[in-house]
Design a protein around this motif. Structure first.
Motif, mmCIF file in Angstrom:
data_model
loop_
_atom_site.group_PDB
_atom_site.id
_atom_site.type_symbol
_atom_site.label_atom_id
_atom_site.label_comp_id
_atom_site.label_asym_id
_atom_site.label_seq_id
_atom_site.Cartn_x
_atom_site.Cartn_y
_atom_site.Cartn_z
ATOM 1 N N ARG A 52 0.832 -1.210 0.000
ATOM 2 C CA ARG A 52 0.000 0.000 0.000
ATOM 3 C C ARG A 52 0.865 1.258 0.000
ATOM 4 N N ARG A 53 1.909 1.278 0.845
ATOM 5 C CA ARG A 53 2.787 2.450 0.910
ATOM 6 C C ARG A 53 3.534 2.640 -0.410
ATOM 7 N N ARG A 54 3.905 1.539 -1.023
ATOM 8 C CA ARG A 54 4.613 1.631 -2.307
ATOM 9 C C ARG A 54 3.709 2.198 -3.405
ATOM 10 N N LEU A 55 2.446 1.787 -3.393
ATOM 11 C CA LEU A 55 1.501 2.302 -4.376
ATOM 12 C C LEU A 55 1.219 3.782 -4.142
ATOM 13 N N LEU A 56 1.058 4.162 -2.881
ATOM 14 C CA LEU A 56 0.825 5.572 -2.575
ATOM 15 C C LEU A 56 2.011 6.432 -2.998
ATOM 16 N N LEU A 57 3.217 5.902 -2.799
ATOM 17 C CA LEU A 57 4.413 6.629 -3.209
ATOM 18 C C LEU A 57 4.475 6.761 -4.728
ATOM 19 N N ALA A 58 4.070 5.697 -5.446
ATOM 20 C CA ALA A 58 4.103 5.732 -6.906
ATOM 21 C C ALA A 58 3.090 6.719 -7.472
ATOM 22 N N PHE A 59 1.956 6.879 -6.793
ATOM 23 C CA PHE A 59 0.923 7.784 -7.275
ATOM 24 C C PHE A 59 1.065 9.197 -6.706
ATOM 25 N N GLY A 60 2.139 9.461 -5.958
ATOM 26 C CA GLY A 60 2.432 10.813 -5.526
ATOM 27 C C GLY A 60 1.717 11.261 -4.273
ATOM 28 N N ALA A 61 1.346 10.338 -3.386
ATOM 29 C CA ALA A 61 0.708 10.735 -2.130
ATOM 30 C C ALA A 61 1.724 11.448 -1.241
ATOM 31 N N PRO A 62 1.372 12.564 -0.597
ATOM 32 C CA PRO A 62 2.362 13.348 0.179
ATOM 33 C C PRO A 62 2.848 12.633 1.431
ATOM 34 N N ASN A 63 1.999 11.827 2.069
ATOM 35 C CA ASN A 63 2.370 11.158 3.321
ATOM 36 C C ASN A 63 2.707 9.685 3.118
ATOM 37 N N ALA A 64 3.108 9.329 1.900
ATOM 38 C CA ALA A 64 3.337 7.911 1.613
ATOM 39 C C ALA A 64 4.579 7.374 2.303
ATOM 40 N N VAL A 65 5.568 8.219 2.573
ATOM 41 C CA VAL A 65 6.838 7.744 3.112
ATOM 42 C C VAL A 65 6.911 7.923 4.615
ATOM 43 N N GLU A 66 5.827 8.348 5.258
ATOM 44 C CA GLU A 66 5.874 8.492 6.704
ATOM 45 C C GLU A 66 5.887 7.125 7.376
ATOM 46 N N GLY A 67 6.575 7.034 8.499
ATOM 47 C CA GLY A 67 6.665 5.756 9.199
ATOM 48 C C GLY A 67 7.886 4.978 8.744
ATOM 49 N N ALA A 68 8.131 3.884 9.422
ATOM 50 C CA ALA A 68 9.307 3.068 9.113
ATOM 51 C C ALA A 68 9.079 2.259 7.852
ATOM 52 N N THR A 69 10.101 2.178 7.016
ATOM 53 C CA THR A 69 10.019 1.353 5.827
ATOM 54 C C THR A 69 10.359 -0.088 6.182
ATOM 55 N N ALA A 70 10.220 -0.968 5.213
ATOM 56 C CA ALA A 70 10.489 -2.386 5.453
ATOM 57 C C ALA A 70 11.960 -2.620 5.793
ATOM 58 N N TYR A 71 12.849 -1.873 5.132
ATOM 59 C CA TYR A 71 14.284 -2.044 5.391
ATOM 60 C C TYR A 71 14.632 -1.642 6.823
#
Length: 235
Positions: free
Chosen positions: A193-212
């Motif tokens: 879900r976060r990856r899709l939001l990031l691809a579609f340009g959502a402003p808060n898509a990268v908030e929070g810890a990533t999988a890495y």
């Protein structure tokens, strides 16, 4: 509102979007016509002479349509296409003459679809004339296509007049499928879900810890817990 030829979508739009302009995407209708032409070609070339040659001619017609339209931009499009198709499919066999009629009828539909209509009544009248011609052919596949066009005629005319299509929805759906293929089945729902939001340009898509980062924290916690376990075992 525009969709493909799926009755569930159209009925839902009638019920929940009563004041919406409902149309059927012209691309899906044209795709149905091409499928009917393929079925007719496969049926008519069986038992006829030069069966492989028909397939080659069919590919030539399908591949060079856009090129021919650019070359003969100023000429009457319908007359140029009629002459081109008759020259390419100039075969004396009866089955081939039926196939030529089917190609000419489909090309007439393309001409109607590519025309910029402004008057709804003229658009419907022209489409009714095409349905009448296609319904009188001896090719069963084209009669089936004419029946499909007649069934969704009002939605098709609406989409043609208002110039609406499903291009944006199809593009979004294709992007989602492409990201799912690239993930190779790895990742949780939240990560996808976060990856899709990031691809579609959502402003808060990268908030929070990533999988890495989460994996690194889990590894650090596991390594920090191992020495304490070893000390307990030694004692």
């Amino acid at each position: 509102m525009c969709s493909d030829m799926y009755d569930i979508y159209l009925n839902a739009a009638k019920k929940w979007c009563r004041f919406a302009c409902i149309g059927v995407d012209r691309f899906h209708v044209a795709k149905t016509g091409v499928s009917c032409i393929d079925d007719a070609r496969c049926r008519l070339q069986k038992g006829a002479s030069n069966g492989a040659d028909i397939k080659r001619r069919h590919r030539k017609l399908a591949a060079n349509r856009g090129k021919r339209r650019r070359e003969y931009k100023d000429a009457p499009w319908i007359e140029v296409e009629k002459k081109t198709i008759c020259n390419i499919l100039a075969i004396c066999d009866t089955k081939h003459s039926h196939l030529r009629q089917a190609y000419l009828t489909l090309q007439l539909y393309y001409i109607w679809q590519d025309h910029h209509w402004t008057d709804r009544q003229e658009c419907e009248k022209s489409l009714d004339n095409w349905i009448m011609k296609a319904s009188g052919l001896e090719v069963a596949e084209m009669r089936r296509f004419a029946k499909t066009v007649a069934r969704y005629k009002q939605y098709l005319v609406t989409a043609t007049i208002s110039h609406i299509n499903t291009a944006r929805a199809e593009s979004t759906n294709d992007k989602i499928k492409e990201l799912k293929r690239k993930s190779r089945g790895f990742g949780t729902f939240e990560e996808t879900r976060r990856r899709l939001l990031l691809a579609f340009g959502a402003p808060n898509a990268v908030e929070g810890a990533t999988a890495y980062i989460r994996r690194k924290k889990a590894q650090a916690a596991a390594s920090a817990a191992e020495p304490s376990k070893r000390r307990k075992k030694k004692r």
